[in-house]
Scaffold this motif. Sequence first.
Motif, PDB file in Angstrom:
ATOM      1  N   ASP A 246       8.922 -58.532  49.569  1.00 25.53           N
ATOM      2  CA  ASP A 246       7.977 -57.867  48.466  1.00 25.53           C
ATOM      3  C   ASP A 246       7.053 -59.062  48.032  1.00 25.53           C
ATOM      4  OD1 ASP A 246       9.119 -55.345  48.227  1.00 25.53           O
ATOM      5  OD2 ASP A 246      11.161 -56.795  46.643  1.00 25.53           O
ATOM      6  N   SER A 247       6.047 -59.029  47.010  1.00 25.67           N
ATOM      7  CA  SER A 247       5.597 -60.218  47.322  1.00 25.67           C
ATOM      8  C   SER A 247       6.302 -61.399  46.800  1.00 25.67           C
ATOM      9  CB  SER A 247       4.722 -59.173  46.276  1.00 25.67           C
ATOM     10  OG  SER A 247       3.214 -60.710  45.283  1.00 25.67           O
ATOM     11  N   GLY A 248       5.914 -62.198  46.827  1.00 22.96           N
ATOM     12  CA  GLY A 248       6.253 -63.365  46.853  1.00 22.96           C
ATOM     13  C   GLY A 248       7.910 -64.071  47.472  1.00 22.96           C
ATOM     14  N   GLY A 249       8.272 -63.349  48.670  1.00 25.56           N
ATOM     15  CA  GLY A 249       9.106 -63.563  49.110  1.00 25.56           C
ATOM     16  C   GLY A 249       9.264 -64.827  50.166  1.00 25.56           C
ATOM     17  N   ARG A 250       7.858 -64.994  50.499  1.00 26.54           N
ATOM     18  CA  ARG A 250       7.825 -66.538  51.268  1.00 26.54           C
ATOM     19  C   ARG A 250       8.390 -67.281  50.533  1.00 26.54           C
ATOM     20  NH1 ARG A 250       4.839 -62.594  54.464  1.00 26.54           N
ATOM     21  NH2 ARG A 250       4.940 -62.728  56.888  1.00 26.54           N
ATOM     22  N   VAL A 251       7.146 -67.157  49.219  1.00 27.33           N
ATOM     23  CA  VAL A 251       7.191 -68.539  48.068  1.00 27.33           C
ATOM     24  C   VAL A 251       9.108 -68.719  47.783  1.00 27.33           C
ATOM     25  CG1 VAL A 251       6.884 -68.685  46.212  1.00 27.33           C
ATOM     26  CG2 VAL A 251       4.910 -67.508  47.262  1.00 27.33           C
ATOM     27  N   ILE A 252      10.281 -67.701  47.995  1.00 26.61           N
ATOM     28  CA  ILE A 252      11.659 -68.160  46.978  1.00 26.61           C
ATOM     29  C   ILE A 252      12.445 -68.603  49.170  1.00 26.61           C
ATOM     30  CG2 ILE A 252      13.359 -66.620  46.851  1.00 26.61           C
ATOM     31  CD1 ILE A 252      12.091 -64.740  45.520  1.00 26.61           C
ATOM     32  N   ASN A 253      11.231 -68.352  50.465  1.00 32.42           N
ATOM     33  CA  ASN A 253      12.193 -69.245  51.424  1.00 32.42           C
ATOM     34  C   ASN A 253      11.745 -70.082  51.422  1.00 32.42           C
ATOM     35  OD1 ASN A 253      13.263 -66.097  51.792  1.00 32.42           O
ATOM     36  ND2 ASN A 253      11.257 -65.302  53.500  1.00 32.42           N
ATOM     37  N   GLN A 254      10.680 -70.576  50.802  1.00 32.77           N
ATOM     38  CA  GLN A 254      10.408 -72.177  51.147  1.00 32.77           C
ATOM     39  C   GLN A 254      11.063 -72.647  50.097  1.00 32.77           C
ATOM     40  OE1 GLN A 254       7.949 -73.316  53.188  1.00 32.77           O
ATOM     41  NE2 GLN A 254       8.901 -75.145  52.145  1.00 32.77           N
ATOM     42  N   MET A 255      11.460 -72.583  49.029  1.00 33.88           N
ATOM     43  CA  MET A 255      12.071 -72.883  47.743  1.00 33.88           C
ATOM     44  C   MET A 255      13.432 -73.170  48.070  1.00 33.88           C
ATOM     45  SD  MET A 255      10.642 -71.407  44.679  1.00 33.88           S
ATOM     46  CE  MET A 255      11.503 -71.823  43.438  1.00 33.88           C
ATOM     47  N   GLN A 256      14.096 -72.461  49.022  1.00 33.01           N
ATOM     48  CA  GLN A 256      15.136 -72.854  49.183  1.00 33.01           C
ATOM     49  C   GLN A 256      15.353 -73.091  50.513  1.00 33.01           C
ATOM     50  OE1 GLN A 256      16.430 -68.840  51.107  1.00 33.01           O
ATOM     51  NE2 GLN A 256      16.817 -67.541  49.420  1.00 33.01           N
ATOM     52  N   LYS A 257      14.515 -73.525  51.593  1.00 31.94           N
ATOM     53  CA  LYS A 257      14.405 -74.412  52.162  1.00 31.94           C
ATOM     54  C   LYS A 257      14.082 -75.900  52.157  1.00 31.94           C
ATOM     55  CE  LYS A 257      12.494 -71.688  55.866  1.00 31.94           C
ATOM     56  NZ  LYS A 257      10.768 -70.822  56.732  1.00 31.94           N
ATOM     57  N   ASP A 258      13.363 -76.565  50.821  1.00 37.98           N
ATOM     58  CA  ASP A 258      13.212 -77.643  50.459  1.00 37.98           C
ATOM     59  C   ASP A 258      14.338 -78.137  49.598  1.00 37.98           C
ATOM     60  OD1 ASP A 258      10.517 -77.301  50.995  1.00 37.98           O
ATOM     61  OD2 ASP A 258       9.142 -76.372  48.857  1.00 37.98           O
ATOM     62  N   TYR A 259      14.997 -77.034  48.845  1.00 37.04           N
ATOM     63  CA  TYR A 259      15.849 -77.134  48.073  1.00 37.04           C
ATOM     64  C   TYR A 259      17.120 -77.596  49.266  1.00 37.04           C
ATOM     65  CZ  TYR A 259      20.307 -77.198  45.455  1.00 37.04           C
ATOM     66  OH  TYR A 259      21.922 -76.896  43.969  1.00 37.04           O
ATOM     67  N   HIS A 260      17.471 -77.115  50.963  1.00 33.46           N
ATOM     68  CA  HIS A 260      18.210 -77.560  51.613  1.00 33.46           C
ATOM     69  C   HIS A 260      17.526 -79.250  52.126  1.00 33.46           C
ATOM     70  CE1 HIS A 260      19.100 -78.200  56.308  1.00 33.46           C
ATOM     71  NE2 HIS A 260      20.058 -77.531  56.309  1.00 33.46           N
ATOM     72  N   LYS A 261      16.153 -79.376  52.388  1.00 28.78           N
ATOM     73  CA  LYS A 261      15.791 -80.506  52.535  1.00 28.78           C
ATOM     74  C   LYS A 261      16.693 -81.313  51.246  1.00 28.78           C
ATOM     75  CE  LYS A 261      11.601 -79.789  54.798  1.00 28.78           C
ATOM     76  NZ  LYS A 261      10.086 -79.939  54.207  1.00 28.78           N
ATOM     77  N   ALA A 262      16.304 -81.413  50.226  1.00 21.65           N
ATOM     78  CA  ALA A 262      17.162 -81.971  49.067  1.00 21.65           C
ATOM     79  C   ALA A 262      18.905 -82.113  49.321  1.00 21.65           C
ATOM     80  CB  ALA A 262      16.590 -82.492  48.011  1.00 21.65           C
ATOM     81  N   HIS A 263      19.448 -81.311  49.701  1.00 26.85           N
ATOM     82  CA  HIS A 263      21.120 -81.081  49.393  1.00 26.85           C
ATOM     83  C   HIS A 263      21.392 -80.189  50.929  1.00 26.85           C
ATOM     84  CE1 HIS A 263      19.504 -80.151  45.235  1.00 26.85           C
ATOM     85  NE2 HIS A 263      20.729 -81.130  45.285  1.00 26.85           N
ATOM     86  N   PRO A 264      21.197 -81.794  52.466  1.00 20.41           N
ATOM     87  CA  PRO A 264      21.380 -80.854  53.864  1.00 20.41           C
ATOM     88  C   PRO A 264      23.074 -80.368  54.252  1.00 20.41           C
ATOM     89  CG  PRO A 264      20.693 -83.742  53.782  1.00 20.41           C
ATOM     90  CD  PRO A 264      20.581 -82.926  52.419  1.00 20.41           C
ATOM     91  N   GLU A 265      23.581 -81.548  53.175  1.00 17.26           N
ATOM     92  CA  GLU A 265      25.386 -81.366  54.001  1.00 17.26           C
ATOM     93  C   GLU A 265      26.158 -79.901  53.068  1.00 17.26           C
ATOM     94  OE1 GLU A 265      26.932 -83.182  56.463  1.00 17.26           O
ATOM     95  OE2 GLU A 265      24.790 -83.569  56.480  1.00 17.26           O
ATOM     96  N   GLN A 266      25.222 -79.920  51.994  1.00 15.59           N
ATOM     97  CA  GLN A 266      25.517 -78.889  50.853  1.00 15.59           C
ATOM     98  C   GLN A 266      25.507 -77.811  50.503  1.00 15.59           C
ATOM     99  OE1 GLN A 266      23.978 -79.480  46.424  1.00 15.59           O
ATOM    100  NE2 GLN A 266      26.256 -77.744  45.676  1.00 15.59           N
ATOM    101  N   CYS A 267      23.886 -77.563  52.005  1.00 14.09           N
ATOM    102  CA  CYS A 267      23.813 -75.679  51.739  1.00 14.09           C
ATOM    103  C   CYS A 267      23.316 -75.219  53.046  1.00 14.09           C
ATOM    104  CB  CYS A 267      22.610 -75.279  50.421  1.00 14.09           C
ATOM    105  SG  CYS A 267      21.486 -76.318  50.525  1.00 14.09           S
ATOM    106  N   LEU A 268      22.683 -74.568  53.382  1.00 15.85           N
ATOM    107  CA  LEU A 268      22.894 -73.351  54.588  1.00 15.85           C
ATOM    108  C   LEU A 268      21.680 -72.785  53.990  1.00 15.85           C
ATOM    109  CD1 LEU A 268      23.372 -73.027  57.839  1.00 15.85           C
ATOM    110  CD2 LEU A 268      24.583 -70.898  57.153  1.00 15.85           C
TER     111      LEU A 268
END
Length: 386
Positions: A246-268
Motif C-alpha cells: 500500500d501507499s507508504g509501505g516502503r517508508v515503514i519498511n525503511q523505518m524498521q531498518k533504521d530501528y534495527h541499525k540502532a538496536h541490532p541485538e534486539q530486533c530482526l
Amino acid sequence: MRRICVYTSTRAEYGLLRNLIKEIHEDSNLQLQLLVSGTHLVREQGMTIEEIRRDGFEPDKCVDIGLINDSPAGICHSMGTAVSGYGKFFAEYTPDLLVILGDRFEAFCCATAAQVCRIPVAHIHGGETTQGAVDEAFRHSITKMAHLHFACCEAYRRRIIQMGEQPEYVYNVGALGVENIRNLKLMKQDDLEKAIGFKLDKPFFLVTFHPATLEEKSFKTQFDQLLAALDRYPDHKIIFTGANADSGGRVINQMQKDYHKAHPEQCLVVPSLGYLRYLSAMKCCKVVIGNSSSGIFEAPALKVPSINIGDRQKGRIRAESVVDCYPAEQSILAALKIIHGHLFQSRLKTMSIPFEKSGTAKRIKEILKKADLKDILKKVFHDIAY
C-alpha cells in the motif's frame, strides 16, 4: 474437468489459500490453474513466489504489475497494468471459476478483469469491514462482482445478503487461517531460531504494521509512536515483518531498518517470514502487535494476545484476546500493561474463537466443484425486508 483458477498476490493471502489450493490440486475431477502476481514477484517484498514453488505448486501464469512505486499515482498505474494482464490471462486460460480471497487492490483488479471476461468469481472473506483502510471499498466491490461467497462467520454472511446477494450462494464456512493452524505442525522455538538466524533468548514481540490508508494521523507518525512504545521494553526482543504494498509501505519498511541499525541485538527485520515461520513465531511470541488481520484471526486461535493499533481493522469481529488501542505511545503502553496483567493472562486460555469451523478448505472445494454455473452470471439483486 472444471477449471478452477486461484489468484494470489500477497504472502498473507497465499498462506490462507494454501490448503484450499492443495484440495483443488488433489481432486481428480478438478483442474487447478494458479495465477500469481503482486508482491510475490517483488524482491524487496521477499520474492514469495519461491515459497509457492517450495510447496510443490508451479504457477500457470505470473503477471508482473509493476509494483515499483507505492505512491497513490504509482498504485493507480499498477492497477491499470494488472487489469490488462489479468484480462490476457483469462482470454488464454478460460477458467470456469475464479477464486479470490480478501480485499486488496490487486484482487479488485482481478475481479474487474473477470467481470469483463465473463468469468464467475468465488470470493472468500467478504462481508467484513475495515474502516481505516481503502480495502473496505475494494472488498465490497469484489462482493458485488462475485457469484459465490464464502464468509468466515454468520454476521458476515448476513451482511453479504444485505448487500443484495442471493442467500443460496452465500456460505458460512469459517476462516481458512484458523483451520490452517489446527492442521499445521508449527516449529518449536529452538527450530525457529535456527531458521531465522536470530536468538530468541528473551520474551519477544511479533510486529506487523501496515499503512492505515484512511486514518487522519500519518502512517509515519503512527509507526513512530509504536517504536517509542517499544523503546520502553528493552528487556524484550522484536521481530518485524515487512509492510504491504500500500501507499507508504516502503517508508515503514525503511523505518524498521533504521530501528534495527540502532538496536541490532534486539530486533530482526524480515520482508516475509513465510506462513510456517510466521505462525510459529506467533505461537512463541509474548504478544502480536500492529494492525494486521493476522492479529484478529490467527493469533486468537493460538491463544496468543494481540494489540490492534488504530482503525485499520475497525469494524471486524474480534476475540477477547485482542486489545484495541490508539496509535499513540501511551495508549500502546496501556494495552501492553493490560496484556501482561494476571487477570488477562488467566482468561486467555478460555477465550472463545468466533471464526472456527471444521473442514473449511474441503467444504469450499466441494462447493466450487458442485455449484451449478449455468446462468450464474445473470445476477439478481436480493431485496431484504426492512
